[in-house]
Design an enzyme around this catalytic site. Structure first.
Site, PDB file in Angstrom:
ATOM      1  N   GLN A 398      38.113  25.321  30.081  1.00  0.00           N
ATOM      2  CA  GLN A 398      39.433  26.067  29.741  1.00  0.00           C
ATOM      3  C   GLN A 398      39.814  25.629  28.497  1.00  0.00           C
ATOM      4  OE1 GLN A 398      38.942  24.675  32.846  1.00  0.00           O
ATOM      5  NE2 GLN A 398      40.051  25.540  34.515  1.00  0.00           N
ATOM      6  N   GLN A 420      35.791  30.001  27.604  1.00  0.00           N
ATOM      7  CA  GLN A 420      36.500  30.401  28.509  1.00  0.00           C
ATOM      8  C   GLN A 420      37.788  30.269  28.102  1.00  0.00           C
ATOM      9  OE1 GLN A 420      35.609  27.958  32.017  1.00  0.00           O
ATOM     10  NE2 GLN A 420      37.367  28.533  32.976  1.00  0.00           N
ATOM     11  N   ASP A 421      38.855  31.277  28.751  1.00  0.00           N
ATOM     12  CA  ASP A 421      40.218  31.264  28.383  1.00  0.00           C
ATOM     13  C   ASP A 421      40.531  31.347  27.039  1.00  0.00           C
ATOM     14  OD1 ASP A 421      40.234  31.021  31.347  1.00  0.00           O
ATOM     15  OD2 ASP A 421      41.369  29.204  31.120  1.00  0.00           O
ATOM     16  N   ASP A 442      36.658  34.523  32.033  1.00  0.00           N
ATOM     17  CA  ASP A 442      37.888  34.712  32.230  1.00  0.00           C
ATOM     18  C   ASP A 442      38.761  34.961  30.781  1.00  0.00           C
ATOM     19  OD1 ASP A 442      37.703  34.773  34.848  1.00  0.00           O
ATOM     20  OD2 ASP A 442      38.300  32.607  35.168  1.00  0.00           O
ATOM     21  N   ARG A 510      37.901  39.602  37.138  1.00  0.00           N
ATOM     22  CA  ARG A 510      38.076  39.233  38.511  1.00  0.00           C
ATOM     23  C   ARG A 510      39.730  38.926  38.639  1.00  0.00           C
ATOM     24  NH1 ARG A 510      36.251  32.827  39.207  1.00  0.00           N
ATOM     25  NH2 ARG A 510      37.110  32.060  37.597  1.00  0.00           N
ATOM     26  N   TRP A 512      42.630  36.985  39.547  1.00  0.00           N
ATOM     27  CA  TRP A 512      43.239  35.597  39.599  1.00  0.00           C
ATOM     28  C   TRP A 512      44.289  35.485  40.648  1.00  0.00           C
ATOM     29  CZ3 TRP A 512      46.718  33.412  34.894  1.00  0.00           C
ATOM     30  CH2 TRP A 512      46.941  32.234  35.416  1.00  0.00           C
TER      31      TRP A 512
END
Length: 604
Positions: A398, A420-421, A442, A510, A512
């Site tokens: 993250q 990521q993020d 994500d 996806r 959360w």
């Protein structure tokens, strides 16, 4: 939430099946199990509904006894009946009916209470409870020296709850200072704010990991979250509430789905390269002022860091505060505080004005929201011509490049680069146009309501063994206004992923949360998007309740015949349904996007 009923109904399955067997003289073969289960589910739903109704009626009767006891001994029977009807009707829209009825008790005591009074009671109910939640968080004793990670989480939690208090106060003022026509006209705004207040509370909770601290925070917020949840559900049915009071409102003018608008930026002087000469002349004729602050690495501006320019925002400033950031790489973490409303920051363009950092969770154990290279917390924020980077790499897990919690944020001609993020649309309404967004897992995520339009979404090569998921939406209440819409974008692999794109599983997203909502429409989907389209969230049943929608996509990855059937509510939208997720209705965009000065399209 909502787990108490399942235990009390647990013994019905056996008795129901037994009754079926006895009644029909059948053996319990597998052929008849689906029928029994279907009947059981139906009975169970009816029973739960009856329990909820009986609970509500019981609470309302209790409230009415109080009203009658406190009232005049002779008369007011009609007023009591009317109040009881209002409480029952309004609270029937909510999940926490007892809390709802109690919160409306004082309003019901007023025999002359209007629709406006009831709406204000619903909106205002969480305020005191959120304030109590802040007190509870303050009492959580965490040492910064021995446990800095959890200490920061508690501080973040308090900050988020204070933001919730500010939003609730603004909501109460909006209702109190408006007539019913204005309240209905601004119903989307109220719903958005209340949805955001709920997200702020759950994000506060998520900042804490250790059970001894987390339980104290959760217990302190219980009443606040229930009342906020109720408010979201009531505001989602605002027209129905107004009809209870026989309020007649004129039809609202609806912006046509095909309308499209362009506006010039509200800035002048010190122009970057992307300003055309005609635009400059027009702005000069309008008397638009020069930037309030100029940032330059070489010292040619008033400030050498963006943080210093942000800090120069004057107290009680009126209008836009304009910051021009000249070309260069600015290695700093920037936070625009919530008091800096209507900040407009622009640079010399993507890959020329770069704001970068490398804070992350994976290697540094920094909480996700605090990893953001650039964080906006102010309403009315606008950015153009800037690259926001987090260079932690895939090993950082993250690692946010840009985070916004400010309502009515708009970004144009910007690039968001991470793994990521990458892009965190944390809360409230946000609009992105003509941008580039890079990432792996994500990498477009949040709990706000965000629409990304006419942009390029570029998927990178993840760590070995990882998969790619473009989105991870976190909507939590089915009636909430939030969610993520990707409209007329291109989803493509970058140059490093392209040669191995079929070896790395890449999904559109996806879920959360249980009520996650994501719409991908009118977009070009590359051949590397898995036929399943969407990926399950490991260890959850979110795929059974989330909403994942597609409409009029194109390209080899857009074929929907192989989409994962586990997603119970997956749907290919029709045109009318897709139109509800455009910038006009979804973001209430006709009311604020014209003031941003950036291009936008309200419809399909």
């Amino acid at each position: 939430m909502g787990t108490g009923g399942s235990r009390s109904m647990g013994g019905l399955l056996g008795s129901t099946m037994g009754a079926l067997i006895m009644q029909n003289g059948l053996t319990a073969t597998a052929a008849f199990l689906p029928v029994a289960l279907a009947v059981e589910r139906r009975r169970r739903n009816i029973a739960v509904s009856l329990v909820s109704l009986l609970l509500l009626v019981g609470v309302v009767i209790g409230v009415m006894v109080v009203l009658k006891t406190n009232g005049s001994p002779h008369g007011h029977e009609n007023n009591n009946n009317s109040s009881m009807k209002m409480i029952t009707s309004i609270c029937q829209l909510t999940d926490y009916k007892e809390a709802c009825a109690i919160s409306l008790e004082s309003t019901a005591k007023n025999s002359s209470a209007t629709a406006k009074d009831y709406i204000q009671a619903v909106v205002g109910a969480p305020l005191d409870e959120v304030a109590k939640a802040i007190e509870a968080a303050t009492k959580v004793n965490v040492s910064n020296e021995t446990d800095p990670y959890e200490y920061m989480g508690v501080q973040d939690c308090k900050d988020l709850l204070e933001y919730a208090v500010d939003t609730l106060q603004a909501s109460i003022s909006l209702v109190g200072d408006s007539d019913l026509h204005t309240i209905e006209d601004r119903g989307h705004e109220l719903l958005s704010w209340m949805t955001g207040v709920y997200a702020l509370q759950t994000t506060c909770r998520d900042q804490i990991e250790k059970p001894e601290y987390k339980s104290a925070i959760e217990n302190g917020m219980l009443n606040a979250t229930q009342l906020t949840h109720n408010a979201v559900n009531v505001l989602a049915e605002l027209s129905q509430v107004l009809r209870l009071f026989n309020v007649q409102l004129p039809d609202q003018n609806v912006t046509t789905a095909s309308s499209s608008h362009r506006r010039l930026l509200m800035s002048s002087g010190g122009y970057p390269a992307w300003f055309k000469s005609d635009d400059r002349k027009l702005l000069e004729k309008q008397g638009i002022i020069r930037p309030d602050a100029v940032v330059a690495k070489d010292g040619s501006g008033q400030f050498k860091t963006i943080g210093d320019a942000v800090a120069a925002y004057p107290a009680n400033h009126q209008g836009r505060f304009v910051i021009y950031v000249k070309a260069g790489v600015y290695d700093e973490q920037v936070i625009v505080p919530k008091k800096n409303i209507n900040t407009f920051i622009y640079g010399d363009g993507i890959d020329r004005t770069i704001i970068t950092g490398r804070k992350n969770y994976g290697k540094m154990k920094v909480k996700t929201m605090n990893t953001a290279t650039f964080a906006n917390q102010a309403k009315g924020f606008i950015a153009r011509g800037i690259t926001f980077k987090n260079e932690a790499g895939p090993e950082g897990h993250q690692a946010v490049a840009f985070r916004s919690i400010g309502d009515e944020s708009a970004l144009f001609d910007c690039s968001f680069e991470g793994n990521q993020d990458t892009l965190y649309y944390q809360s409230f309404k946000q609009f992105y146009r003509n941008c580039r967004i890079y990432g792996t897992v994500d990498f477009i995520f949040g709990k706000g309501e965000a629409l990304i339009q006419d942009s390029e979404i570029i998927v990178r090569r993840p760590m070995p063994g990882q998969f790619n998921t473009v989105t991870a939406d976190g909507r939590e209440i089915k009636a909430g206004s939030n969610g993520l819409v990707i409209q007329n974008c291109r989803i493509v692999p970058d140059n490093f992923l392209f040669p191995i794109r079929f070896k790395v599983s890449t999904y559109l997203g996806r879920p959360w949360t249980e009520q996650s909502r994501t719409v991908v429409m009118q977009s070009e989907l590359g051949d590397f998007i898995r036929p399943e389209g969407w990926r399950l969230w490991d260890g959850s049943n979110n795929h059974k309740t989330c909403q994942v929608y597609e409409y009029a996509n194109r390209g080899p990855g857009s074929t929907t015949g192989g989409r994962d059937k586990a997603f119970s509510h997956f749907k290919v939208l029709n045109t009318a349904e897709a139109a509800t997720f455009t910038a006009g209705p979804f973001l209430d965009g006709q009311k604020w996007l014209p003031q941003t000065g950036i291009p936008y399209r309200l419809g399909l």
